[in-house]
Scaffold this motif. Structure first.
Motif, mmCIF file in Angstrom:
data_model
loop_
_atom_site.group_PDB
_atom_site.id
_atom_site.type_symbol
_atom_site.label_atom_id
_atom_site.label_comp_id
_atom_site.label_asym_id
_atom_site.label_seq_id
_atom_site.Cartn_x
_atom_site.Cartn_y
_atom_site.Cartn_z
ATOM 1 N N THR A 38 0.831 -1.203 0.000
ATOM 2 C CA THR A 38 0.000 0.000 0.000
ATOM 3 C C THR A 38 0.869 1.258 0.000
ATOM 4 O OG1 THR A 38 -1.713 1.169 1.289
ATOM 5 C CG2 THR A 38 -0.126 -0.063 2.554
ATOM 6 N N THR A 39 0.340 2.317 -0.578
ATOM 7 C CA THR A 39 1.052 3.594 -0.511
ATOM 8 C C THR A 39 0.397 4.425 0.591
ATOM 9 O OG1 THR A 39 1.557 3.473 -2.850
ATOM 10 C CG2 THR A 39 1.777 5.629 -1.820
ATOM 11 N N ILE A 40 1.199 4.816 1.544
ATOM 12 C CA ILE A 40 0.674 5.505 2.731
ATOM 13 C C ILE A 40 0.362 6.965 2.413
ATOM 14 C CG2 ILE A 40 1.151 6.077 5.140
ATOM 15 C CD1 ILE A 40 3.196 4.058 5.287
ATOM 16 N N SER A 41 -0.770 7.448 2.926
ATOM 17 C CA SER A 41 -1.120 8.866 2.761
ATOM 18 C C SER A 41 -0.293 9.685 3.746
ATOM 19 C CB SER A 41 -2.605 9.068 3.059
ATOM 20 O OG SER A 41 -2.829 8.824 4.436
ATOM 21 N N GLU A 42 -0.175 10.980 3.475
ATOM 22 C CA GLU A 42 0.591 11.840 4.377
ATOM 23 C C GLU A 42 -0.033 11.871 5.789
ATOM 24 O OE1 GLU A 42 2.091 15.492 2.593
ATOM 25 O OE2 GLU A 42 1.876 16.415 4.575
ATOM 26 N N PRO A 43 -1.372 11.997 5.916
ATOM 27 C CA PRO A 43 -1.946 11.992 7.267
ATOM 28 C C PRO A 43 -1.645 10.698 8.040
ATOM 29 C CG PRO A 43 -3.568 12.780 5.684
ATOM 30 C CD PRO A 43 -2.389 12.303 4.885
ATOM 31 N N LEU A 44 -1.699 9.548 7.339
ATOM 32 C CA LEU A 44 -1.400 8.291 8.025
ATOM 33 C C LEU A 44 0.073 8.243 8.445
ATOM 34 C CD1 LEU A 44 -2.076 5.471 9.064
ATOM 35 C CD2 LEU A 44 -1.811 4.589 6.722
ATOM 36 N N ALA A 45 0.964 8.706 7.557
ATOM 37 C CA ALA A 45 2.391 8.721 7.880
ATOM 38 C C ALA A 45 2.645 9.595 9.112
ATOM 39 C CB ALA A 45 3.187 9.241 6.688
ATOM 40 N N LYS A 46 1.977 10.731 9.177
ATOM 41 C CA LYS A 46 2.169 11.639 10.316
ATOM 42 C C LYS A 46 1.658 11.025 11.609
ATOM 43 C CE LYS A 46 2.596 16.031 7.995
ATOM 44 N NZ LYS A 46 1.931 17.206 7.432
#
Ligand code: CMP
Length: 143
Positions: A38-46
């Motif tokens: 999966t490619t992680i979204s910026e909000p999830l990464a944060k």
């Protein structure tokens, strides 16, 4: 049984290291109970890296982890949190022993191949961030 969250980072996915890394945990005897590319979204990464918010490397860390697909996994087994951290080696690949995943495949801190939960609390938090309950399998493993 104890569970941990492990994530093969974009550098290792791009270098075709998924199979090599998964094989090490399979051979050790741990049980794979969830996995997705999966490619992680910026909000999830944060959210995932919230404890590093404010550190000088935070921006680069979020930008790297969202730069391409990761292979997110949940592994289960006796003492899997501590044991998988030993198998990964030190966070900085230059300090990681040969024979560990980061020691064998990594060169630099900001491209360190794999992430693993560091405590039961982070394991629960990280598993819940990446997986829904119904995505986690329960099955017998004959060892
Ligand atoms: P990881 O186990 O994913 O958890 C946090 C990540 O931040 C870590 O691996 C490294 O990739 C990165 N990291 C930690 N310390 C530094 C640092 N001093 N400079 C750059 N990246 C870092």
């Amino acid at each position: 049984m104890e569970q941990t969250f492990l994530m093969i980072k974009p550098d290792a996915v791009q270098r075709n290291l998924i199979g090599e890394i998964v094989a090490r945990f399979e051979r050790k005897g741990f049980k794979l109970v969830a996995a997705k590319l999966t490619t992680i979204s910026e909000p999830l990464a944060k959210k995932h890296y919230a404890e590093h918010d404010g550190k000088p490397f935070f921006h680069d860390l979020v930008s790297f982890i969202t730069s391409g697909p990761v292979f997110a996994m949940v592994w289960e087994g006796e003492n899997v949190i501590e044991s998988s951290r030993k198998m990964m080696g030190k966070t900085n690949p230059q300090e990681a022993e040969t024979g560990t995943i980061r020691g064998d495949f990594g060169l630099v801190m900001h491209r360190n191949i794999i992430h693993g939960s560091d405590s039961p609390e982070s394991a629960t938090r990280e598993i819940n961030l990446f997986f829904k309950k119904e995505e986690i399998q329960s099955y017998e493993k004959n060892v």
